[in-house]
Design a protein around this motif. Structure first.
Motif, PDB file in Angstrom:
ATOM      1  N   ALA A 403       0.845  -1.192   0.000  1.00  0.00           N
ATOM      2  CA  ALA A 403       0.000   0.000   0.000  1.00  0.00           C
ATOM      3  C   ALA A 403       0.880   1.241   0.000  1.00  0.00           C
ATOM      4  O   ALA A 403       1.687   1.447   0.915  1.00  0.00           O
ATOM      5  CB  ALA A 403      -0.923  -0.006   1.208  1.00  0.00           C
ATOM      6  N   ILE A 404       0.722   2.087  -1.025  1.00  0.00           N
ATOM      7  CA  ILE A 404       1.532   3.293  -1.167  1.00  0.00           C
ATOM      8  C   ILE A 404       0.607   4.511  -1.157  1.00  0.00           C
ATOM      9  O   ILE A 404      -0.334   4.584  -1.967  1.00  0.00           O
ATOM     10  CB  ILE A 404       2.343   3.258  -2.477  1.00  0.00           C
ATOM     11  N   ASN A 405       0.837   5.423  -0.206  1.00  0.00           N
ATOM     12  CA  ASN A 405      -0.008   6.621  -0.161  1.00  0.00           C
ATOM     13  C   ASN A 405       0.453   7.661  -1.169  1.00  0.00           C
ATOM     14  O   ASN A 405       1.476   7.498  -1.845  1.00  0.00           O
ATOM     15  CB  ASN A 405      -0.040   7.198   1.256  1.00  0.00           C
ATOM     16  N   GLY A 406      -0.312   8.737  -1.254  1.00  0.00           N
ATOM     17  CA  GLY A 406       0.023   9.801  -2.197  1.00  0.00           C
ATOM     18  C   GLY A 406       0.756  10.955  -1.551  1.00  0.00           C
ATOM     19  O   GLY A 406       0.887  12.016  -2.171  1.00  0.00           O
ATOM     20  N   GLY A 407       1.239  10.738  -0.337  1.00  0.00           N
ATOM     21  CA  GLY A 407       1.958  11.808   0.378  1.00  0.00           C
ATOM     22  C   GLY A 407       1.051  12.508   1.359  1.00  0.00           C
ATOM     23  O   GLY A 407      -0.108  12.810   1.056  1.00  0.00           O
ATOM     24  N   TRP A 408       1.601  12.716   2.541  1.00  0.00           N
ATOM     25  CA  TRP A 408       0.888  13.404   3.601  1.00  0.00           C
ATOM     26  C   TRP A 408      -0.424  12.698   3.972  1.00  0.00           C
ATOM     27  O   TRP A 408      -1.430  13.317   4.323  1.00  0.00           O
ATOM     28  CB  TRP A 408       0.604  14.863   3.216  1.00  0.00           C
ATOM     29  N   SER A 409      -0.394  11.401   3.836  1.00  0.00           N
ATOM     30  CA  SER A 409      -1.584  10.605   4.154  1.00  0.00           C
ATOM     31  C   SER A 409      -1.126   9.224   4.617  1.00  0.00           C
ATOM     32  O   SER A 409       0.068   8.918   4.648  1.00  0.00           O
ATOM     33  CB  SER A 409      -2.494  10.500   2.925  1.00  0.00           C
ATOM     34  N   SER A 410      -2.068   8.346   4.934  1.00  0.00           N
ATOM     35  CA  SER A 410      -1.749   6.999   5.420  1.00  0.00           C
ATOM     36  C   SER A 410      -1.616   6.026   4.256  1.00  0.00           C
ATOM     37  O   SER A 410      -2.293   6.147   3.226  1.00  0.00           O
ATOM     38  CB  SER A 410      -2.849   6.501   6.353  1.00  0.00           C
ATOM     39  N   ALA A 411      -0.725   5.031   4.464  1.00  0.00           N
ATOM     40  CA  ALA A 411      -0.698   3.946   3.497  1.00  0.00           C
ATOM     41  C   ALA A 411      -1.996   3.153   3.612  1.00  0.00           C
ATOM     42  O   ALA A 411      -2.613   2.785   2.593  1.00  0.00           O
ATOM     43  CB  ALA A 411       0.501   3.047   3.722  1.00  0.00           C
ATOM     44  N   ILE A 412      -2.401   2.867   4.839  1.00  0.00           N
ATOM     45  CA  ILE A 412      -3.682   2.208   5.107  1.00  0.00           C
ATOM     46  C   ILE A 412      -4.363   3.047   6.185  1.00  0.00           C
ATOM     47  O   ILE A 412      -3.882   3.149   7.313  1.00  0.00           O
ATOM     48  CB  ILE A 412      -3.489   0.760   5.589  1.00  0.00           C
ATOM     49  N   GLY A 413      -5.487   3.681   5.840  1.00  0.00           N
ATOM     50  CA  GLY A 413      -6.192   4.540   6.803  1.00  0.00           C
ATOM     51  C   GLY A 413      -6.760   5.765   6.119  1.00  0.00           C
ATOM     52  O   GLY A 413      -7.237   5.706   4.979  1.00  0.00           O
ATOM     53  N   GLY A 414      -6.682   6.910   6.806  1.00  0.00           N
ATOM     54  CA  GLY A 414      -7.276   8.140   6.299  1.00  0.00           C
ATOM     55  C   GLY A 414      -6.386   8.881   5.337  1.00  0.00           C
ATOM     56  O   GLY A 414      -5.155   8.690   5.270  1.00  0.00           O
ATOM     57  N   GLY A 415      -6.987   9.806   4.586  1.00  0.00           N
ATOM     58  CA  GLY A 415      -6.252  10.651   3.675  1.00  0.00           C
ATOM     59  C   GLY A 415      -5.703  11.869   4.378  1.00  0.00           C
ATOM     60  O   GLY A 415      -5.784  12.006   5.599  1.00  0.00           O
ATOM     61  N   TYR A 416      -5.108  12.767   3.620  1.00  0.00           N
ATOM     62  CA  TYR A 416      -4.525  13.981   4.170  1.00  0.00           C
ATOM     63  C   TYR A 416      -5.590  14.765   4.916  1.00  0.00           C
ATOM     64  O   TYR A 416      -6.672  15.039   4.385  1.00  0.00           O
ATOM     65  CB  TYR A 416      -3.930  14.813   3.034  1.00  0.00           C
ATOM     66  N   GLU A 417      -5.256  15.093   6.156  1.00  0.00           N
ATOM     67  CA  GLU A 417      -6.141  15.826   7.037  1.00  0.00           C
ATOM     68  C   GLU A 417      -7.481  15.117   7.233  1.00  0.00           C
ATOM     69  O   GLU A 417      -8.486  15.754   7.570  1.00  0.00           O
ATOM     70  CB  GLU A 417      -6.370  17.264   6.538  1.00  0.00           C
ATOM     71  N   GLY A 418      -7.489  13.819   6.999  1.00  0.00           N
ATOM     72  CA  GLY A 418      -8.703  13.069   7.243  1.00  0.00           C
ATOM     73  C   GLY A 418      -8.909  12.819   8.719  1.00  0.00           C
ATOM     74  O   GLY A 418      -7.953  12.772   9.498  1.00  0.00           O
ATOM     75  N   SER A 419     -10.118  12.627   9.147  1.00  0.00           N
ATOM     76  CA  SER A 419     -10.407  12.386  10.561  1.00  0.00           C
ATOM     77  C   SER A 419      -9.878  11.021  10.959  1.00  0.00           C
ATOM     78  O   SER A 419      -9.622  10.150  10.128  1.00  0.00           O
ATOM     79  CB  SER A 419     -11.920  12.462  10.813  1.00  0.00           C
ATOM     80  N   SER A 420      -9.702  10.837  12.231  1.00  0.00           N
ATOM     81  CA  SER A 420      -9.171   9.571  12.754  1.00  0.00           C
ATOM     82  C   SER A 420     -10.272   8.655  13.252  1.00  0.00           C
ATOM     83  O   SER A 420     -10.057   7.806  14.101  1.00  0.00           O
ATOM     84  CB  SER A 420      -8.200   9.853  13.901  1.00  0.00           C
ATOM     85  N   THR A 421     -11.461   8.793  12.679  1.00  0.00           N
ATOM     86  CA  THR A 421     -12.586   7.993  13.169  1.00  0.00           C
ATOM     87  C   THR A 421     -12.645   6.620  12.516  1.00  0.00           C
ATOM     88  O   THR A 421     -13.460   5.786  12.901  1.00  0.00           O
ATOM     89  CB  THR A 421     -13.912   8.724  12.893  1.00  0.00           C
ATOM     90  N   GLY A 422     -11.824   6.369  11.530  1.00  0.00           N
ATOM     91  CA  GLY A 422     -11.868   5.076  10.864  1.00  0.00           C
ATOM     92  C   GLY A 422     -11.307   3.959  11.718  1.00  0.00           C
ATOM     93  O   GLY A 422     -10.638   4.184  12.727  1.00  0.00           O
ATOM     94  N   THR A 423     -11.542   2.707  11.275  1.00  0.00           N
ATOM     95  CA  THR A 423     -11.087   1.524  12.015  1.00  0.00           C
ATOM     96  C   THR A 423     -10.310   0.608  11.075  1.00  0.00           C
ATOM     97  O   THR A 423     -10.772   0.308   9.966  1.00  0.00           O
ATOM     98  CB  THR A 423     -12.274   0.747  12.602  1.00  0.00           C
ATOM     99  N   THR A 424      -9.138   0.153  11.534  1.00  0.00           N
ATOM    100  CA  THR A 424      -8.326  -0.775  10.735  1.00  0.00           C
ATOM    101  C   THR A 424      -8.035  -2.008  11.568  1.00  0.00           C
ATOM    102  O   THR A 424      -7.469  -1.901  12.656  1.00  0.00           O
ATOM    103  CB  THR A 424      -7.010  -0.121  10.289  1.00  0.00           C
ATOM    104  N   ASN A 425      -8.421  -3.181  11.067  1.00  0.00           N
ATOM    105  CA  ASN A 425      -8.177  -4.458  11.741  1.00  0.00           C
ATOM    106  C   ASN A 425      -7.342  -5.352  10.822  1.00  0.00           C
ATOM    107  O   ASN A 425      -7.769  -5.682   9.706  1.00  0.00           O
ATOM    108  CB  ASN A 425      -9.490  -5.156  12.073  1.00  0.00           C
TER     109      ASN A 425
END
Length: 441
Positions: A403-425
């Protein structure tokens, strides 16, 4: 003649000269010749009288032998020849009943079907039309074409040939032409798309349909008839067509060596649709315009991707602001499950590789197998949310994932300045998370 000879002999005896003796010798010779000639003549007459009856008897015997041996076979052959002649005459009469007709439609069509006239021997000319020409036997035409029944003229030259016992050669008795006044068509059947098969390289047909699909205006629409048992398969390539799964439709589709490039989502699900997407061979879904995903799976739609052949792959490329697999601009991803296959997903600017488009959350993403490589667009996650959006719910239990992000974001998770409400298992699998410059995250 004998008296003349005797007279000459007497004159020779009276003359004792040499001349007299010579004359006596000649007279003797003539007498001898005359007696011999008379005897030969009598012999010839006797021979002729005897041989003439023999010749007559021989001729009678020869004729009798010929009459008893040859005449029956000759008579039989003559009877067979006569039967063949009668059959030819009968066949010619039947042929005349099927001779081509000269027809004109009620609209005054200028195309005529012509086989002959009363002034000339019939020919084999075939009527040609600018739009359509259908060749059928005359009997079939007279049953199907009412105009032909009302406007028919039999040719007379062939009748004259039959009456004069002339041989009729190359008579065209089985061909007639049906000349429509115009051709109308609103539906063109594709050359290969039929049944449960869609061939993307078909021509520009107007409308078509098959098992589990319809086609109109450049869009193949998948409907509920595309069941697992129907085994609907899409193959070929196109740059001006696309595939859409109808709303609230459950379907199973196999991509088999297909390639779709379009300005809108190359392959898109609709709200409430549930698609099982099977992979065979190498497949590509690319969107060339902004705001759209490569494989569009919007919120409320469900897709399950699996492989049915070794090495089967799917490459999904988005336009700007869209996810490779997931939502378009300002669109969250739907329910995305990957069970197998080689998956390469690339988001456009602001979009995730798999998940949400620009400002769209990742939705629900499950990875249980396969080899997955994702590239988020600028500010987008590799797997998860687009720029300024959360990652959603991500569950990984298997597979090999890069998984490769586009910079300033997560490889797996939220995007740039995205909220941290997501869940990763993450409970299994091999995972490599990188940012866009190759640094582990």
């Amino acid at each position: 003649m004998n008296s003349s000879v005797d007279r000459s002999s007497e004159l020779a005896e009276k003359d004792g000269t040499k001349c007299g003796r010579f004359m006596k010798l000649c007279v003797g010779f003539l007498r001898s010749f005359t007696k011999s000639g008379a005897e030969d003549m009598r012999n010839f007459r006797n021979f002729h009288a005897k041989i003439t009856p023999l010749i007559a008897v021989f001729a009678l015997v020869a004729f009798s032998i010929f009459a008893f041996t040859k005449l029956p076979a000759f008579a039989q052959n003559s009877a067979q020849d006569l039967s063949k002649t009668d059959a030819f005459s009968a066949g010619s009469e039947q042929d005349l009943n099927k001779t081509e007709v000269l027809c004109k439609d009620s609209a005054g069509s200028e195309q005529d079907v012509q086989n002959g006239s009363a002034q000339s021997v019939p020919s084999n000319e075939q009527a040609q039309t600018a739009q359509n020409s259908v060749i059928t036997p005359l009997d079939a035409q007279t049953e199907q074409n009412q105009h032909a029944q009302d406007n028919c003229v039999q040719t007379h030259s062939a009748e004259q040939d039959l009456e004069s016992n002339s041989p009729i050669t190359h008579l065209n008795t089985q061909i007639s032409a049906q000349v429509p006044s115009r051709v109308q068509s609103t539906t063109i059947t594709p050359k290969a798309s039929a049944g449960a098969n869609i061939e993307l390289s078909d021509g520009d047909e107007t409308t078509a349909s098959g098992t589990g699909w319809t086609y109109a205006d450049g869009v193949y629409t998948i409907n509920s008839g595309a069941t697992a048992e129907a085994n609907l398969t899409i193959s070929g390539s196109t740059m001006n067509k696309r595939v859409v799964v109808a709303s609230d439709t459950t379907a199973t589709v196999t991509l088999s060596g297909s390639s779709i490039t379009n300005g809108v989502p190359a392959f898109g699900l609709s709200s409430g649709s549930n698609l099982t997407l099977k992979l065979s061979g190498s497949n590509v879904l690319s969107t060339s315009s902004d705001d759209n995903a490569g494989l569009n799976v919007p919120g409320g739609a469900t897709v399950t991707i699996e492989s049915i052949s070794e090495g089967a792959s799917l490459t999904a490329n988005a336009g700007n602001y869209g996810a490779g697999i997931g939502g378009g601009d300002h669109g969250s991803g739907g329910n995305i499950t990957i069970a197998g296959g080689i998956i390469n997903a690339t988001g456009g600017h602001g979009g995730a590789g798999i998940g949400g488009g620009y400002c769209g959350s990742g939705g629900s993403i499950t990875i249980a197998g396969g080899k997955i490589t994702t590239n988020g667009g600028t500010y987008g996650a590799g797997i998860g949310g687009g720029a300024e959006a959360s990652g959603g719910t991500i569950n990984i239990s298997g597979g090999t994932i890069v998984a490769i992000n586009g910079g300033w974001s997560s490889a797996i998770g939220g995007g740039y300045e995205g909220s941290s409400t997501g869940t990763t298992n993450i409970t299994g699998g091999t995972i490599i998370g990188l940012d866009n410059i190759g640094t582990s995250t």
